[in-house]
Design a protein around this motif. Sequence first.
Motif, PDB file in Angstrom:
ATOM      1  N   THR A  32     127.496 111.817 -46.483  1.00 43.36           N
ATOM      2  CA  THR A  32     127.342 110.470 -47.025  1.00 43.36           C
ATOM      3  C   THR A  32     127.262 109.445 -45.904  1.00 43.36           C
ATOM      4  N   LEU A  33     128.160 109.548 -44.929  1.00 38.82           N
ATOM      5  CA  LEU A  33     128.161 108.594 -43.816  1.00 38.82           C
ATOM      6  C   LEU A  33     126.936 108.760 -42.926  1.00 38.82           C
ATOM      7  N   LEU A  34     126.486 109.990 -42.722  1.00 37.91           N
ATOM      8  CA  LEU A  34     125.277 110.213 -41.928  1.00 37.91           C
ATOM      9  C   LEU A  34     124.048 109.635 -42.637  1.00 37.91           C
ATOM     10  N   PHE A  35     124.003 109.769 -43.951  1.00 38.83           N
ATOM     11  CA  PHE A  35     122.910 109.177 -44.728  1.00 38.83           C
ATOM     12  C   PHE A  35     122.943 107.655 -44.581  1.00 38.83           C
ATOM     13  N   LEU A  36     124.121 107.067 -44.734  1.00 41.47           N
ATOM     14  CA  LEU A  36     124.256 105.619 -44.607  1.00 41.47           C
ATOM     15  C   LEU A  36     123.902 105.154 -43.203  1.00 41.47           C
ATOM     16  N   ARG A  37     124.331 105.893 -42.216  1.00 41.71           N
ATOM     17  CA  ARG A  37     124.006 105.587 -40.812  1.00 41.71           C
ATOM     18  C   ARG A  37     122.488 105.526 -40.631  1.00 41.71           C
ATOM     19  N   ARG A  38     121.798 106.550 -41.141  1.00 42.88           N
ATOM     20  CA  ARG A  38     120.340 106.604 -41.000  1.00 42.88           C
ATOM     21  C   ARG A  38     119.674 105.412 -41.693  1.00 42.88           C
ATOM     22  N   LYS A  39     120.144 105.075 -42.892  1.00 41.82           N
ATOM     23  CA  LYS A  39     119.547 103.958 -43.636  1.00 41.82           C
ATOM     24  C   LYS A  39     119.780 102.626 -42.920  1.00 41.82           C
ATOM     25  N   ILE A  40     120.946 102.437 -42.336  1.00 43.81           N
ATOM     26  CA  ILE A  40     121.218 101.207 -41.592  1.00 43.81           C
ATOM     27  C   ILE A  40     120.287 101.111 -40.391  1.00 43.81           C
ATOM     28  N   ILE A  88     118.290  96.826 -34.664  1.00 37.71           N
ATOM     29  CA  ILE A  88     119.605  97.435 -34.898  1.00 37.71           C
ATOM     30  C   ILE A  88     119.755  98.666 -34.025  1.00 37.71           C
ATOM     31  N   THR A  89     120.839  98.683 -33.270  1.00 38.14           N
ATOM     32  CA  THR A  89     121.153  99.829 -32.409  1.00 38.14           C
ATOM     33  C   THR A  89     122.560 100.302 -32.732  1.00 38.14           C
ATOM     34  N   GLU A  90     122.897 101.466 -32.210  1.00 37.71           N
ATOM     35  CA  GLU A  90     124.205 102.059 -32.470  1.00 37.71           C
ATOM     36  C   GLU A  90     124.900 102.348 -31.149  1.00 37.71           C
ATOM     37  N   THR A  91     126.181 102.031 -31.097  1.00 36.56           N
ATOM     38  CA  THR A  91     126.988 102.352 -29.923  1.00 36.56           C
ATOM     39  C   THR A  91     128.314 102.905 -30.401  1.00 36.56           C
TER      40      THR A  91
END
Length: 115
Positions: free
Chosen positions: A18-26, A34-37
């Motif tokens: 669920t969190l990986l799906f949400l991460r991908r959508k964000i 939008i970047t991720e750190t």
Amino acid sequence: MNPIQEYFYRIEEPDRSTLLFLRRKILESDTENITETLSFGLPFFKYKKKMLCYFYFSKKHQKHYVSFYHGDKLDHPLLLQEGRKKFKILLIDMNEDLPLQLILEFIDEVKKHIK
């Protein structure tokens, strides 16, 4: 595995998926800005290098949540402030449908407050 991947793979299923799906959508919602750190051991999402939101687990509520920067400027009954000054959280109930559209709307609203 990089540290962000390690964070997610320490979470048990079905929460991880669920969190990986949400991460991908964000990340897909604005691929240019939008970047991720990894900050403080947590996956943080940034908009134009400024804080946007992050994932964490609430021991109090026993649920994962998305915490939104500038959450103090968001008004919605599902958002909890609980003493935070700049952030509000949205608890993720893994037994219910993910409120993806609502989360993406919150992200768009927060982006308006980032200079």
